[in-house]
Design a protein around this motif. Structure first.
Motif, PDB file in Angstrom:
ATOM      1  N   HIS A 213       0.866  -1.179   0.000  1.00  0.00           N
ATOM      2  CA  HIS A 213       0.000   0.000   0.000  1.00  0.00           C
ATOM      3  C   HIS A 213       0.905   1.232   0.000  1.00  0.00           C
ATOM      4  N   ASP A 220      -6.072   4.980  -0.693  1.00  0.00           N
ATOM      5  CA  ASP A 220      -4.958   5.205  -1.636  1.00  0.00           C
ATOM      6  C   ASP A 220      -4.860   6.670  -2.040  1.00  0.00           C
ATOM      7  N   ASN A 224       2.985   9.357  -2.327  1.00  0.00           N
ATOM      8  CA  ASN A 224       3.571   8.019  -2.324  1.00  0.00           C
ATOM      9  C   ASN A 224       4.594   7.893  -1.203  1.00  0.00           C
TER      10      ASN A 224
END
Length: 425
Positions: A213, A220, A224
């Motif tokens: 994940h 989500d 990142n």
């Protein structure tokens, strides 16, 4: 037997923990290590990018094996340097490590080997990259060619985002020399899975599927990260598809590198996207993922040290690599503000209580021991990992263990494994 593990994350704590289960292992050194590795072995303050320092340490300590946790030392040639000294190293040589060290090298190799991947172009000049984006439009993916700690990939929804990403990488140099060259490719839509195999240059042994994940927040969303949690197996890639998947994305790479005289030995990790047209390779890593390593090693039944030497000696076909039929789920507890800026020095409590739960292990990442206490020293601080008879049980147990652990200004995603649970139903 004396082993040196290189690195300082949760993956390295998991590697030390698993290797220590072999009765022949008397001493584990970790460079530079963290609070968790210090409880399994001895930390040595040598950085993972200091190749001469690591080689000198391995030589002076007369270690029997060096295990490279992260990708950087492998890309910098740690295996090559140790081989010259006659010291075994688990991990590929510098040429093969370019599968992760250079996105352009990796994509070109995939094209040569016939591995399915998104159509791409490689650019050395900023102006050419800009012209290509304006011609193609969005959505589009922009990747820094070199290592960027898992943060050098931008999935741009708009043309403006793509142009901004190229400017950040190639002009502002936010990732240093890693952004001197960029890879621009088509966006693939679907669900991701991680598929890892032990490799001895010719043979491979498959590990169960897993799913990471990457985004910082639930659903989500957010920036990142290095990974906020993982579970294994991933229903998107069931066991009956492992052999077919290896034929698609592992075997061609091994065959291609062997033909070049650069056989791949170590862990080959294929990051897959399951699209409506089938699986496609997003990227390769040349080591265990973090946090995928933690659930995978919780499940691994075959002795890890035996596997590593079989990979180095080209004898992987002589042993059987097996994993528990149970499911494992790991939840990362991070410091508020990660992956951008975050506080450090917070005392961590409750690890012993969580570890006392059946089938639970708290792997430490960004921690250090200070005045006898474990304190936070990084962005990803812990990976709380649990085994269960199915995904629902493993996930429930992992979150129950998370509730026992505390440090100020912490956060974690509450939806780890949600995709897997929906797919299981």
């Amino acid at each position: 037997m004396k082993i040196l593990v290189v690195g300082s994350g949760g993956r390295e704590h998991a590697l030390c923990w698993k290797l220590a289960q072999n009765p022949n292992v008397e001493t584990i050194l970790c460079a530079p290590g963290n609070g968790g590795t210090a409880q399994v072995g001895t930390n040595i303050p040598v950085k993972d990018d200091d190749i001469p320092g690591l080689v000198a340490l391995a030589r002076d300590e007369e270690v029997d094996l060096v295990v490279a946790g992260p990708e950087l030392p492998l890309v910098l040639g740690l295996e090559n340097a140790l081989r010259q000294e006659g010291i075994p190293c688990f991990g590929p040589n510098a040429f093969a490590a370019n599968l992760e060290g250079s996105k352009a090298f990796s994509k070109n190799l995939m094209a040569e080997a016939g591995v399915p991947t998104a159509p791409f172009r490689v650019f050395d000049e900023y102006e050419d990259a800009v012209a290509f984006i304006k011609e193609k439009g969005a959505p589009i993916v922009v990747k820094a060619d070199g290592l960027a700690a898992g943060k050098g990939v931008v999935v741009a929804v708009t043309e403006e985002e793509a142009l901004e990403a190229v400017e950040e990488m190639m002009v502002r140099k936010v990732f240093g020399s890693a952004g001197d060259r960029v890879v621009i490719e088509e966006t693939l839509k679907g669900e991701e899975a991680s598929f890892l195999c032990f490799c001895d240059g010719v043979n491979y042994a498959m590990l169960p599927s897993s799913q990471d994940h990457k985004a910082a927040y639930e659903g989500d969303t957010g920036p990142n990260t290095g990974g906020m949690g993982a579970y294994s197996p991933a229903p998107i890639l069931p066991k009956e598809k492992y052999a077919e998947t290896a034929e698609l994305c592992i075997k061609p790479i091994l065959r291609h590198l062997a033909a070049k005289g650069e056989p791949f030995k170590g862990v080959l990790y294929a990051g897959l996207m399951y699209t409506e047209n089938g699986p496609s390779v997003l990227e390769y890593n040349v080591r265990f993922g973090d946090p995928e390593c933690q659930p995978l090693l919780m499940r691994l039944q075959t002795d890890l040290l035996e596997i590593m030497f079989a990979c180095i000696d080209g004898k992987l076909d002589k042993i059987e690599v097996t994993s528990s039929p149970q499911t494992a789920c790991g939840v990362v507890m991070a410091a508020e503000g990660y992956p951008i800026s975050y506080p450090k020095g917070m005392e961590i409590t409750g690890i012993d209580e969580a570890d006392a739960m059946e089938g639970v292990k708290v792997f430490q990442a960004g921690t250090r021991i200070e005045d006898g206490k474990i304190v936070a020293s990084g962005g990803r601080v812990l990976c709380v990992t649990a085994l269960g008879d199915d995904l629902a049980e493993a996930r429930k147990k992992a979150y129950e263990a998370v509730d026992k652990v505390h440090f100020d200004k912490s956060f974690y995603r509450r939806d780890i494994a949600d995709k897997g649970l929906k797919r299981s139903k």
